[in-house]
Enzyme design. Structure first.
Site, PDB file in Angstrom:
ATOM      1  N   TYR A   1      -9.957  70.349  13.287  1.00  0.00           N
ATOM      2  CA  TYR A   1      -9.283  70.906  12.109  1.00  0.00           C
ATOM      3  C   TYR A   1      -9.677  72.375  11.944  1.00  0.00           C
ATOM      4  O   TYR A   1     -10.792  72.698  11.529  1.00  0.00           O
ATOM      5  CB  TYR A   1      -9.632  70.112  10.848  1.00  0.00           C
TER       6      TYR A   1
ATOM      7  N   PRO B   1      -1.941  59.296   3.124  1.00  0.00           N
ATOM      8  CA  PRO B   1      -1.713  58.321   2.042  1.00  0.00           C
ATOM      9  C   PRO B   1      -0.712  58.816   1.003  1.00  0.00           C
ATOM     10  O   PRO B   1      -0.101  58.013   0.307  1.00  0.00           O
ATOM     11  CB  PRO B   1      -3.108  58.143   1.424  1.00  0.00           C
ATOM     12  N   LEU B   2      -0.570  60.157   0.941  1.00  0.00           N
ATOM     13  CA  LEU B   2       0.385  60.738  -0.020  1.00  0.00           C
ATOM     14  C   LEU B   2       1.594  61.312   0.705  1.00  0.00           C
ATOM     15  O   LEU B   2       2.360  62.082   0.123  1.00  0.00           O
ATOM     16  CB  LEU B   2      -0.312  61.839  -0.842  1.00  0.00           C
ATOM     17  N   GLY B   3       1.746  60.973   1.988  1.00  0.00           N
ATOM     18  CA  GLY B   3       2.894  61.467   2.748  1.00  0.00           C
ATOM     19  C   GLY B   3       2.570  62.641   3.647  1.00  0.00           C
ATOM     20  O   GLY B   3       3.413  63.089   4.410  1.00  0.00           O
ATOM     21  N   GLY B   4       1.352  63.200   3.549  1.00  0.00           N
ATOM     22  CA  GLY B   4       0.934  64.272   4.451  1.00  0.00           C
ATOM     23  C   GLY B   4       1.655  65.575   4.181  1.00  0.00           C
ATOM     24  O   GLY B   4       1.718  66.033   3.037  1.00  0.00           O
ATOM     25  N   PHE B   5       2.231  66.159   5.244  1.00  0.00           N
ATOM     26  CA  PHE B   5       2.851  67.482   5.112  1.00  0.00           C
ATOM     27  C   PHE B   5       4.156  67.429   4.306  1.00  0.00           C
ATOM     28  O   PHE B   5       4.650  68.449   3.853  1.00  0.00           O
ATOM     29  CB  PHE B   5       3.110  68.090   6.499  1.00  0.00           C
ATOM     30  N   THR B   6       4.728  66.241   4.157  1.00  0.00           N
ATOM     31  CA  THR B   6       5.908  66.095   3.292  1.00  0.00           C
ATOM     32  C   THR B   6       5.581  65.047   2.228  1.00  0.00           C
ATOM     33  O   THR B   6       5.890  63.864   2.395  1.00  0.00           O
ATOM     34  CB  THR B   6       7.157  65.647   4.086  1.00  0.00           C
ATOM     35  N   PRO B   7       4.882  65.489   1.146  1.00  0.00           N
ATOM     36  CA  PRO B   7       4.407  64.525   0.150  1.00  0.00           C
ATOM     37  C   PRO B   7       5.498  63.550  -0.318  1.00  0.00           C
ATOM     38  O   PRO B   7       6.682  63.888  -0.386  1.00  0.00           O
ATOM     39  CB  PRO B   7       3.888  65.421  -0.976  1.00  0.00           C
TER      40      PRO B   7
HETATM   41  N1  LIG Z   1      -6.327  60.351  12.322  1.00  0.00           N
HETATM   42  C1  LIG Z   1      -5.338  61.188  12.305  1.00  0.00           C
HETATM   43  O1  LIG Z   1      -4.623  61.359  13.296  1.00  0.00           O
HETATM   44  C2  LIG Z   1      -5.036  61.942  11.049  1.00  0.00           C
HETATM   45  C3  LIG Z   1      -3.826  62.614  10.906  1.00  0.00           C
HETATM   46  C4  LIG Z   1      -3.566  63.259   9.716  1.00  0.00           C
HETATM   47  C5  LIG Z   1      -4.504  63.246   8.680  1.00  0.00           C
HETATM   48  N2  LIG Z   1      -5.679  62.596   8.844  1.00  0.00           N
HETATM   49  C6  LIG Z   1      -6.671  62.524   7.744  1.00  0.00           C
HETATM   50  O2  LIG Z   1      -6.010  62.069   6.570  1.00  0.00           O
HETATM   51  C7  LIG Z   1      -6.344  62.910   5.470  1.00  0.00           C
HETATM   52  C8  LIG Z   1      -5.228  62.916   4.461  1.00  0.00           C
HETATM   53  O3  LIG Z   1      -4.055  63.490   5.013  1.00  0.00           O
HETATM   54  P1  LIG Z   1      -3.346  64.789   4.419  1.00  0.00           P
HETATM   55  O4  LIG Z   1      -4.268  65.545   3.520  1.00  0.00           O
HETATM   56  O5  LIG Z   1      -2.739  65.510   5.551  1.00  0.00           O
HETATM   57  O6  LIG Z   1      -2.158  64.174   3.583  1.00  0.00           O
HETATM   58  P2  LIG Z   1      -2.066  63.403   2.193  1.00  0.00           P
HETATM   59  O7  LIG Z   1      -3.396  63.067   1.654  1.00  0.00           O
HETATM   60  O8  LIG Z   1      -1.069  62.328   2.383  1.00  0.00           O
HETATM   61  O9  LIG Z   1      -1.349  64.492   1.277  1.00  0.00           O
HETATM   62  C9  LIG Z   1      -1.883  65.749   1.046  1.00  0.00           C
HETATM   63  C10 LIG Z   1      -0.794  66.563   0.377  1.00  0.00           C
HETATM   64  O10 LIG Z   1      -0.533  66.016  -0.919  1.00  0.00           O
HETATM   65  C11 LIG Z   1      -0.637  67.047  -1.898  1.00  0.00           C
HETATM   66  N3  LIG Z   1      -1.261  66.493  -3.101  1.00  0.00           N
HETATM   67  C12 LIG Z   1      -2.442  65.859  -3.209  1.00  0.00           C
HETATM   68  N4  LIG Z   1      -2.676  65.480  -4.471  1.00  0.00           N
HETATM   69  C13 LIG Z   1      -1.616  65.901  -5.197  1.00  0.00           C
HETATM   70  C14 LIG Z   1      -1.280  65.822  -6.559  1.00  0.00           C
HETATM   71  N5  LIG Z   1      -2.068  65.227  -7.456  1.00  0.00           N
HETATM   72  N6  LIG Z   1      -0.088  66.360  -6.958  1.00  0.00           N
HETATM   73  C15 LIG Z   1       0.728  66.958  -6.083  1.00  0.00           C
HETATM   74  N7  LIG Z   1       0.459  67.077  -4.770  1.00  0.00           N
HETATM   75  C16 LIG Z   1      -0.715  66.549  -4.320  1.00  0.00           C
HETATM   76  C17 LIG Z   1      -1.521  68.106  -1.284  1.00  0.00           C
HETATM   77  O11 LIG Z   1      -1.216  69.370  -1.840  1.00  0.00           O
HETATM   78  P3  LIG Z   1      -2.324  70.188  -2.678  1.00  0.00           P
HETATM   79  O12 LIG Z   1      -3.312  70.705  -1.686  1.00  0.00           O
HETATM   80  O13 LIG Z   1      -1.518  71.256  -3.334  1.00  0.00           O
HETATM   81  O14 LIG Z   1      -2.917  69.241  -3.673  1.00  0.00           O
HETATM   82  C18 LIG Z   1      -1.159  68.018   0.190  1.00  0.00           C
HETATM   83  O15 LIG Z   1      -0.018  68.804   0.440  1.00  0.00           O
HETATM   84  C19 LIG Z   1      -6.596  64.267   6.117  1.00  0.00           C
HETATM   85  O16 LIG Z   1      -7.377  65.094   5.317  1.00  0.00           O
HETATM   86  C20 LIG Z   1      -7.284  63.878   7.400  1.00  0.00           C
HETATM   87  O17 LIG Z   1      -8.668  63.781   7.146  1.00  0.00           O
HETATM   88  C21 LIG Z   1      -5.953  61.928  10.008  1.00  0.00           C
END
Ligand SMILES: NC(=O)c1ccc[n+]([C@@H]2O[C@H](COP(=O)([O-])OP(=O)(O)OC[C@H]3O[C@@H](n4cnc5c(N)ncnc54)[C@H](OP(=O)(O)O)[C@@H]3O)[C@@H](O)[C@H]2O)c1
Length: 288
Positions: free
Chosen positions: A64, A214-220
Site C-alpha cells: 500500500y 465492506p463499504l464497496g471500496g473505491f465505489t462506495p
Molecule cells: N485483500 C485484498 O486484496 C484487499 C483489497 C482491498 C482492500 N483490502 C483491505 O480492506 C480495507 C477496506 O477497504 P477500502 O478502504 O478500500 O474500502 P471500504 O472500507 O469498503 O470503503 C472505503 C470508502 O468508504 C468511504 N467511507 C467510509 N466511511 C464512510 C462514511 N461514514 N461516510 C461516507 N463514506 C465513507 C471512504 O471515504 P472517506 O475516506 O472519505 O471516509 C472510502 O472511500 C482496506 O483498507 C484494506 O486493508 C484488502
C-alpha cells in the site's frame, strides 16, 4: 488505550484477540493506493483515533503506497500497544503504473515479509495473509508452494499466524491440509454476496472471515433499500452496512477504511445499530 466497548465484541485469531470492529489502512495512501496521503497529519490522526476508540485490529500491507501505510502506522502508533494487532499481507507488488503484479515465488514472499517487518518496525508479524488471485478476484490453482514458503517463515519466527486473501473455497481447503489458517479475507459486502456459503462454512470451523471493501471500496455502496433503512433508523447508509455485516455472522471481522476521523466515529456508532427483523429482510434482498 481506551477500554471502549466496540460493537461486535472480540474474536480470537489463533492466540491474538482482536476487536471485531477493526480498521483498514489501505486508502490512507495517495490516490489508487500510490504515494503519500494528501493530508499526512490527518492520516496519523485517523490511526490514533482508531486506537483511542479501542480498535485492536489494523489491516495493512507493504504494497500500500508502496510502504506508505505501514510507515504511517509506525509513525502514528509505534511502540505499539500490546493489545494492538497489525495484520499484513503478501503476494503482490506494485508497478509504476499503480498495478498489482503477482509476486508469489519464494524469493518475492521472503522479500515482502522482510519489507513488512522493516516498515512496521517489528521483529515478527502477528498475522500474514497470503493474497492470491488478481485484481479481478480469486483465480483457481494450487497455493502449496507459496503457502509452504510462509510456513517456513513462521518456523523461522518471523510470522505467528497465517491467513488467506482473495481465494476460492477450494484453495481454503487445500491450505488447511498444509497449515492452520486463522482467517480468510475476501471481497464481500451487502451488494456482493458471492461468499455466503464460504462464510457459513468458516463460521462452523471457527475461522474468521474478513470482508474487504465492506463499504464497496473505491465505489462506495449505493442502494435505495440501504438508504431507506438508514433513514428510518436515523443513521448513515455506511453505518447500516457495517451493522448488517456484524449481524450476518459471528466470525465476520470489520476492516472498513476511511481517511476521516468523523467517518471513523460515525462508522463505529453505526455498526452498533440494532437492526430489526424487517430491516434485515430488506437489506438481505439487496445482494440477492
Ligand atoms: N485483500 C485484498 O486484496 C484487499 C483489497 C482491498 C482492500 N483490502 C483491505 O480492506 C480495507 C477496506 O477497504 P477500502 O478502504 O478500500 O474500502 P471500504 O472500507 O469498503 O470503503 C472505503 C470508502 O468508504 C468511504 N467511507 C467510509 N466511511 C464512510 C462514511 N461514514 N461516510 C461516507 N463514506 C465513507 C471512504 O471515504 P472517506 O475516506 O472519505 O471516509 C472510502 O472511500 C482496506 O483498507 C484494506 O486493508 C484488502
Amino acid at each position: 488505550m481506551a477500554r471502549t466497548t466496540l460493537p461486535g465484541g472480540t474474536w480470537t485469531l489463533g492466540d491474538l484477540t482482536v476487536t471485531r470492529f477493526g480498521y483498514g489502512a489501505m486508502q490512507l495512501a495517495g490516490p489508487w493506493v500510490m504515494g503519500p496521503p494528501a493530508d499526512h497529519d490527518g492520516a496519523l490522526a485517523v490511526l490514533r483515533e482508531a486506537v483511542a476508540l479501542g480498535i485492536t485490529h489494523i489491516d495493512t500491507s507493504a504494497a500500500y503506497g508502496p510502504y506508505v501505510t505501514n510507515r504511517l502506522i509506525r509513525e502514528a502508533l509505534h511502540p505499539y500497544p500490546e493489545a494492538l494487532h497489525v495484520v499484513t499481507k503478501v503476494g503482490a507488488d506494485r508497478d509504476e503504473q499503480g498495478g498489482w503484479p503477482t509476486a508469489r515465488d519464494p524469493q518475492s514472499l521472503r522479500r515482502q515479509v522482510r519489507e513488512n517487518l522493516e516498515t512496521l518496525g517489528v521483529d515478527a508479524l502477528g498475522l500474514v495473509n497470503l493474497r492470491l488471485g488478481d485484481a479481478t478476484g480469486p483465480q483457481p490453482g494450487s497455493l502449496a508452494e507459496a503457502l509452504e514458503t510462509l510456513v517456513a517463515l513462521r518456523q523461522e519466527g518471523l510470522i505467528r499466524h497465517l491467513g488467506l486473501s482473495n481465494v476460492t473455497p477450494e484453495q481454503v481447503a487445500e491450505a488447511q491440509t498444509i497449515a492452520p489458517i486463522v482467517c480468510v479475507q475476501n471481497r464481500y459486502n451487502l451488494a456482493h454476496r458471492g461468499d455466503d456459503d464460504l462464510i457459513d462454512e468458516l463460521a462452523r470451523q471457527g475461522v474468521a472471515y474478513v470482508p474487504f471493501f465492506p463499504l464497496g471500496g473505491f465505489t462506495p455502496l449505493q442502494s435505495s433499500a440501504l438508504s431507506a433503512v438508514a433513514e428510518r433508523l436515523g443513521a448513515t447508509p455506511m453505518g447500516v452496512a457495517l451493522a448488517w455485516l456484524l449481524r450476518r455472522s459471528p466470525n465476520i471481522l470489520l476492516i472498513p477504511g476511511t481517511k476521516s476521523v468523523a467517518h471513523l466515529r460515525e462508522n463505529v456508532a453505526g455498526a452498533g445499530l440494532a437492526l430489526s427483523g424487517d430491516d434485515l429482510a430488506e437489506l438481505d434482498r439487496i445482494g440477492r
